[in-house]
Design a protein around this motif. Structure first.
Motif, PDB file in Angstrom:
ATOM      1  N   GLN A 172      34.452  51.860  33.751  1.00  0.00           N
ATOM      2  CA  GLN A 172      36.115  51.612  33.825  1.00  0.00           C
ATOM      3  C   GLN A 172      36.662  52.579  34.763  1.00  0.00           C
ATOM      4  O   GLN A 172      36.533  53.777  34.304  1.00  0.00           O
ATOM      5  N   MET A 173      37.082  52.350  35.799  1.00  0.00           N
ATOM      6  CA  MET A 173      37.941  53.218  36.618  1.00  0.00           C
ATOM      7  C   MET A 173      39.272  53.302  36.471  1.00  0.00           C
ATOM      8  O   MET A 173      39.976  52.107  36.365  1.00  0.00           O
ATOM      9  N   ALA A 174      39.920  54.391  36.264  1.00  0.00           N
ATOM     10  CA  ALA A 174      41.450  54.366  36.316  1.00  0.00           C
ATOM     11  C   ALA A 174      41.946  55.574  37.050  1.00  0.00           C
ATOM     12  O   ALA A 174      41.298  56.595  37.499  1.00  0.00           O
ATOM     13  N   ILE A 175      43.345  55.261  37.548  1.00  0.00           N
ATOM     14  CA  ILE A 175      43.959  56.469  38.306  1.00  0.00           C
ATOM     15  C   ILE A 175      44.761  57.114  37.426  1.00  0.00           C
ATOM     16  O   ILE A 175      45.665  56.407  36.713  1.00  0.00           O
ATOM     17  N   PHE A 176      44.989  58.457  37.573  1.00  0.00           N
ATOM     18  CA  PHE A 176      45.889  59.306  36.919  1.00  0.00           C
ATOM     19  C   PHE A 176      46.949  59.945  37.894  1.00  0.00           C
ATOM     20  O   PHE A 176      46.568  60.430  38.778  1.00  0.00           O
ATOM     21  N   LYS A 177      48.191  59.765  37.578  1.00  0.00           N
ATOM     22  CA  LYS A 177      49.363  60.293  38.259  1.00  0.00           C
ATOM     23  C   LYS A 177      50.204  61.156  37.666  1.00  0.00           C
ATOM     24  O   LYS A 177      50.547  61.037  36.630  1.00  0.00           O
ATOM     25  N   VAL A 178      50.586  62.360  38.403  1.00  0.00           N
ATOM     26  CA  VAL A 178      51.753  63.261  37.918  1.00  0.00           C
ATOM     27  C   VAL A 178      52.772  63.107  39.121  1.00  0.00           C
ATOM     28  O   VAL A 178      52.247  63.565  40.249  1.00  0.00           O
ATOM     29  N   GLY A 179      53.992  63.176  38.805  1.00  0.00           N
ATOM     30  CA  GLY A 179      54.978  63.294  39.793  1.00  0.00           C
ATOM     31  C   GLY A 179      54.952  62.077  40.555  1.00  0.00           C
ATOM     32  O   GLY A 179      55.750  62.135  41.828  1.00  0.00           O
ATOM     33  N   ASP A 180      54.861  60.849  39.910  1.00  0.00           N
ATOM     34  CA  ASP A 180      54.858  59.524  40.790  1.00  0.00           C
ATOM     35  C   ASP A 180      55.637  58.585  39.365  1.00  0.00           C
ATOM     36  O   ASP A 180      54.734  58.351  38.413  1.00  0.00           O
ATOM     37  N   ASP A 181      56.657  58.163  39.666  1.00  0.00           N
ATOM     38  CA  ASP A 181      57.279  57.186  38.766  1.00  0.00           C
ATOM     39  C   ASP A 181      56.668  55.867  38.643  1.00  0.00           C
ATOM     40  O   ASP A 181      56.781  55.137  39.827  1.00  0.00           O
ATOM     41  N   VAL A 182      56.082  55.521  38.019  1.00  0.00           N
ATOM     42  CA  VAL A 182      54.999  54.166  37.895  1.00  0.00           C
ATOM     43  C   VAL A 182      55.776  52.970  37.391  1.00  0.00           C
ATOM     44  O   VAL A 182      55.226  51.792  37.523  1.00  0.00           O
ATOM     45  N   ARG A 183      57.174  53.392  36.803  1.00  0.00           N
ATOM     46  CA  ARG A 183      57.702  52.245  36.289  1.00  0.00           C
ATOM     47  C   ARG A 183      57.845  51.021  37.346  1.00  0.00           C
ATOM     48  O   ARG A 183      58.285  49.776  36.798  1.00  0.00           O
ATOM     49  N   GLN A 184      58.275  51.414  38.544  1.00  0.00           N
ATOM     50  CA  GLN A 184      58.362  50.437  39.549  1.00  0.00           C
ATOM     51  C   GLN A 184      57.266  49.370  39.869  1.00  0.00           C
ATOM     52  O   GLN A 184      57.439  48.393  40.038  1.00  0.00           O
ATOM     53  N   ASP A 185      56.029  50.109  39.714  1.00  0.00           N
ATOM     54  CA  ASP A 185      54.610  49.086  39.708  1.00  0.00           C
ATOM     55  C   ASP A 185      54.804  48.555  38.553  1.00  0.00           C
ATOM     56  O   ASP A 185      54.323  47.180  38.906  1.00  0.00           O
ATOM     57  N   ILE A 186      55.255  48.712  37.296  1.00  0.00           N
ATOM     58  CA  ILE A 186      55.096  48.348  36.303  1.00  0.00           C
ATOM     59  C   ILE A 186      56.085  46.799  36.558  1.00  0.00           C
ATOM     60  O   ILE A 186      55.827  45.737  35.960  1.00  0.00           O
ATOM     61  N   LEU A 187      57.223  47.112  36.886  1.00  0.00           N
ATOM     62  CA  LEU A 187      58.270  45.941  37.319  1.00  0.00           C
ATOM     63  C   LEU A 187      57.583  45.060  38.146  1.00  0.00           C
ATOM     64  O   LEU A 187      57.874  43.718  37.833  1.00  0.00           O
ATOM     65  N   ALA A 188      57.100  45.417  39.182  1.00  0.00           N
ATOM     66  CA  ALA A 188      56.383  44.462  40.328  1.00  0.00           C
ATOM     67  C   ALA A 188      55.296  43.783  39.627  1.00  0.00           C
ATOM     68  O   ALA A 188      55.208  42.403  39.703  1.00  0.00           O
ATOM     69  N   LEU A 189      54.386  44.399  38.765  1.00  0.00           N
ATOM     70  CA  LEU A 189      53.390  43.277  38.229  1.00  0.00           C
ATOM     71  C   LEU A 189      53.826  42.660  37.000  1.00  0.00           C
ATOM     72  O   LEU A 189      53.368  41.393  36.916  1.00  0.00           O
ATOM     73  N   GLN A 190      54.983  42.864  36.323  1.00  0.00           N
ATOM     74  CA  GLN A 190      55.586  42.034  35.309  1.00  0.00           C
ATOM     75  C   GLN A 190      56.119  41.062  36.093  1.00  0.00           C
ATOM     76  O   GLN A 190      55.826  39.620  35.741  1.00  0.00           O
ATOM     77  N   LEU A 191      56.538  40.898  37.252  1.00  0.00           N
ATOM     78  CA  LEU A 191      57.264  39.730  38.014  1.00  0.00           C
ATOM     79  C   LEU A 191      56.022  38.910  38.551  1.00  0.00           C
ATOM     80  O   LEU A 191      56.036  37.757  38.701  1.00  0.00           O
ATOM     81  N   MET A 192      54.819  39.644  39.036  1.00  0.00           N
ATOM     82  CA  MET A 192      53.784  38.831  39.629  1.00  0.00           C
ATOM     83  C   MET A 192      53.282  38.003  38.353  1.00  0.00           C
ATOM     84  O   MET A 192      52.452  37.039  38.788  1.00  0.00           O
ATOM     85  N   ARG A 193      53.169  38.678  37.312  1.00  0.00           N
ATOM     86  CA  ARG A 193      52.341  38.001  35.965  1.00  0.00           C
ATOM     87  C   ARG A 193      53.262  36.656  35.725  1.00  0.00           C
ATOM     88  O   ARG A 193      52.814  35.679  35.459  1.00  0.00           O
ATOM     89  N   LEU A 194      54.707  36.955  35.941  1.00  0.00           N
ATOM     90  CA  LEU A 194      55.615  35.767  35.747  1.00  0.00           C
ATOM     91  C   LEU A 194      55.308  34.427  36.893  1.00  0.00           C
ATOM     92  O   LEU A 194      55.126  33.332  36.776  1.00  0.00           O
TER      93      LEU A 194
END
Length: 864
Positions: A172-194
């Motif tokens: 399992q590969m995962a990306i770890f971020k610091v200094g980057d607000d990922v909430r926007q990605d979460i919103l985009a993916l929630q909308l795409m799931r819909l």
């Protein structure tokens, strides 16, 4: 908040995993951004988080602390490596940080993005920093085992033991971020799931892959990597032609079942993501943000720019739908059934979303007060407008088609023609490739960037076919076009290209005349430093190649070589991002990448060192270059790099043979043969040249072992088929063949060789070739006891070699003269020659020459 608070606390008591997700969520949403607390949200949410922690049982608390400590430690690596410069330093810092964590992980932990699997181990050597201008995200790989949420919940039990099930284990590969607000990605993916749920409910064959993203604290997050996929950027490092050629390589010919399945998956995902990009106004669609999975689906990632934000200070220069020529090629062309189906799916998917618009408009409205950068006051208004709520379904469908699908921009048409031309050329269909480019040339007359780009591609193809006159014709068209456009940068670039073609034709004087005005023009340019300096490097490379290798002016080209080395240092001191800050489209062309330029400078330094006889220096720089090539090869498999690597091997082999390192030399000849076999050059003449060069190197190796018959056979093979005008190679082989004939007393064989050499000398101004020619003619006269004529020819060779710092030739000439005077019993003059040879051979150094002169001097002392 009373009822909601009670519900949250009650649910968190029932599920440890839900409690963890809630705490991560509260951690993040009590801040407006990475550094700014949201006092109102803190007052409401932090007491809830504290209460969840208080309500943990002892075992649940231990589980919570174990998981969060593991997650925080992994995330902190991103912060640790941020201070290191991008490249090898950051890569090594990432590896060291992960090694300090170690491969063994605490028992019963999971990744925040994958609560259904338990982490078995971390692979520290998998650490890889990701491309980012200002931040330092990194990717790591874990060995995990899928057990289901219920089993992961059991990890809170201290007596729980994971039963190993290798059939459910995977990387399992995962990306770890610091200094980057990922909430926007979460919103985009929630909308795409819909969106995906709506597509499935409507029975539409559309595909979106909604990977998981978890915000773990302000400005920090964990992102699940798309499994079994490669980024378009990664594919581009290994595939010159593009996605279509990659699809053919992976899935077979276009009419194969496997390719058709991949094409179908590509169309379904292309249509779905085109709708999502349009609806959410997702931007920053560079090749690093576009993935291709093993089944042929396209998957978009990284949604840092959407709705009302875009790169470049919100310049809004990107189109609503990412549709490039290579994507169209996979679907066939603009009239192909697959492309028509793509447009049909786009319209049907768009119309399906319109019927559920209130669902996702409500979801977006809930996020408006978060302060995310994608919200700038008009998000809902613009989103609603894109859905055409007051239009009929027919009108909305027509809007989607006419505004976004019907009219393909000219640049896509031109790019399609250019890509098809590359594909035809790769299949050795030269005529078809040129026909397409001629169409593109005519079509692009009003588009300066594309017109110049197409001219460069046409020049490259004719040059590869050794049709130099046609190449020059198009280079002149480029110069004329840029002059009409008042584009001095483009004029100089085409002029340098024309000089390069003249160099290929061995027309050194004409090349030199073409180069003369270029430097003043380059110095007068203003604008992007990186591009101007790259142009200067192109000029210096051609200038050195012309004066040093073409005209044999080693001494006078030394200054230009130092300037070239300074220019490459100047370029290295500038940020890479500067190369992209260009306003004028006619200044967007670069000759070579920075890595390729560095390697090329090493190559010129090695060549110059060898011609001046400084073989230790040549080997030193060849080793440095080889180390750099090995680094680049992990990401770049271009024909240019392979060709340069083979040239370095040729230099190293010759140097090792001169130093007497025969075992090293034969190993490197073997490696050169393997590279030659793997190169699979489109241009058969290049392959022939390399084959003949290998024969010549084998001849040198045989000579070093005194296997004279084998050496003669190899040199004869090298001369059997060689292109007219390549005097340098002929001289190289002739000189060594003469040595073989002198060793074996085949004096009669010297005459036809020297006749050919003298014919070539009448048509060249190269100081190197004239020095070698005089030396070889002197040796022939010496064998016939014409001492006076031999002495005069040797003196001419010595004068030419001395004037141009041809130290190896000068040393050998002095040794021969010393030996000749010694035989004539003029010992003082012999001693003078040998002493001069010793002085030069010590300064180069040349140990073989030193031994020869010492031996002769000892013999001379005995005679005296």
């Amino acid at each position: 908040m009373g009822f909601v608070r009670c519900l949250i606390l009650a649910l968190s008591k029932k599920s440890n995993l839900l409690a963890h997700q809630l705490i991560w969520n509260i951690r993040t949403n009590t801040y407006k951004n990475e550094d700014t607390p949201d006092n109102e949200m803190q007052a409401k949410l932090e007491p809830i988080a504290r209460q969840i922690e208080i309500d943990f049982t002892t075992d649940a608390r231990n589980f919570y602390e174990r998981v969060f400590a593991f997650s925080d430690r992994l995330t902190k690596v991103s912060e640790t490596i941020k201070v290191y410069p991008k490249g090898n330093a950051r890569k090594e810092a990432c590896l060291q940080a992960l090694r300090s964590i170690g491969s063994e992980v605490p028992p019963g932990v999971y990744l925040p993005s994958n609560p259904e699997a338990i982490v078995i181990s971390l692979l520290p050597e998998s650490g890889a920093p990701m491309q980012s201008a200002a931040k330092a995200p990194y990717r790591a790989t874990f060995r995990v085992q899928t057990v289901g949420i219920e089993q992961v919940e059991c990890c809170a039990d201290p007596d729980y033991e994971l039963r190993q099930d290798f059939s459910n284990q995977y990387s399992q590969m995962a990306i770890f971020k610091v200094g980057d607000d990922v909430r926007q990605d979460i919103l985009a993916l929630q909308l795409m799931r819909l969106f995906q749920n709506i597509f499935e409910q409507e029975g539409l064959e559309l595909y979106l892959y909604t990977y998981r993203v978890i915000a773990t604290s302000p400005g920090c997050g964990v992102i699940e990597c798309v499994p079994n996929s490669r980024s378009r950027e990664d594919i581009g490092r290994n595939t010159e032609v593009g996605l279509f050629e990659y699809f053919r390589h992976v899935y077979g010919k276009d009419d194969s079942i496997k390719f058709q399945k991949a094409r179908r998956n590509f169309v379904m995902s292309m249509a779905a993501y085109s709708i999502a990009l349009f609806m959410l106004q997702i931007k920053d669609r560079h090749n690093g943000n576009i993935m291709i999975d093993d089944d042929g689906h396209i998957v978009h990632i990284d949604f840092g720019f959407m709705f009302e934000s875009s790169p470049g200070g919100n310049m809004r220069f990107e189109p609503d739908i990412k549709l490039t020529a290579e994507m169209i090629l996979i679907m066939g062309d603009l009239t192909a059934p697959a492309f028509q189906w793509f447009k049909e799916l786009c319209i049907k998917g768009y119309l399906a979303l319109r019927r559920y618009r209130h669902h996702f408009i409500t979801l977006v409205a809930l996020m408006l007060d978060t302060g995310l950068p994608c919200f700038r006051g008009h998000t809902l208004e613009q989103l609603n407008a894109r859905l055409k709520p007051d239009s009929s379904e027919a009108e909305a469908g027509r809007y989607m088609h006419e505004c976004h699908l019907a009219q393909m921009p000219d640049d896509i048409k031109l790019e399609s023609l250019c890509l098809l031309a590359k594909i035809y050329l790769n299949q050795n269909q030269f005529a078809s490739s040129i026909t397409l480019l001629q169409q593109a040339y005519d079509l692009s007359a009003q588009q300066p960037y594309w017109h110049c780009r197409i001219i460069f591609q046409i020049i490259s193809i004719y040059h590869s076919q050794e049709d130099y006159n046609t190449s020059i014709y198009y280079a002149d068209r480029g110069i004329e076009f840029c002059a009409r456009m008042n584009a001095l940068f483009g004029q100089v670039l085409f002029q340098l290209t024309k000089a390069m073609i003249r160099l290929s034709m061995k027309d050194y004087m004409d090349a030199q005349n073409l180069l003369k005005p270029c430097l003043d023009r380059i110095n007068s340019l203003q604008g992007n430093f990186t591009h101007i300096e790259t142009l200067r490097i192109f000029y210096l490379v051609l200038h050195i190649s012309c004066s040093c290798f073409g005209l044999g002016q080693i001494k006078s080209s030394k200054t230009a070589l130092m300037q070239l080395q300074q220019s490459i240092q100047n370029l290295a001191s500038r940020p890479e991002e500067e190369a992209y800050l260009i306003g004028n489209p006619l200044e967007q062309f670069t000759w070579l990448s920075r890595d390729h330029l560095n390697v090329l400078v090493y190559l010129l330094t090695v060549f110059h060192s060898m011609l001046s006889g400084r073989l230790e220096k040549a080997l030193k720089y060849a080793d440095k270059a080889q180390a750099q090539i090995e680094q680049i090869k992990s990401m770049d498999h271009s024909p240019f790099l392979m060709a340069v690597e083979m040239l370095f091997y040729e230099c190293r082999i010759q140097s090792h043979l001169i130093f007497g390192n025969k075992s090293v030399a034969i190993k490197e000849i073997n490696l050169l043969c393997r590279l030659h076999t793997a190169s699979n050059s489109i241009n058969s003449s290049n392959a022939i040249q390399r084959t003949l060069t290998i024969h010549a190197l084998l001849g040198l190796y045989a000579t070093s072992l005194n296997f004279n018959e084998a050496a003669e056979a190899q040199f004869a093979s090298a001369l059997r088929t060689r292109f007219s005008g390549d005097k340098e190679f002929r001289f190289f082989v002739f000189a060594n063949l003469i040595i073989v004939y002198l060793r074996t007393s085949k004096i009669a064989n010297l005459i036809p060789i020297l006749q050919q050499i003298n014919i070539d000398l009448n048509t060249t101004q190269s100081a190197i070739l004239h020095a070698i020619g005089n030396l070889l003619n002197g040796l022939q006269n010496l064998t016939q006891s014409r001492i006076h004529e031999a002495k005069e020819l040797f003196r001419r060779a010595a004068n030419l070699a001395s004037n141009e710092d041809l130290n190896k030739i000068l040393t050998n000439t002095f040794i021969i003269l010393g030996h000749m005077f010694f035989r004539m019993h003029t010992y003082q003059e012999s001693a003078n020659m040998l002493q001069s040879a010793t002085t030069i051979s010590q300064s180069i150094p040349d140990y073989t020459a030193q031994l020869n002169t010492m031996s002769l001097l000892r013999g001379e002392t005995k005679e005296i």
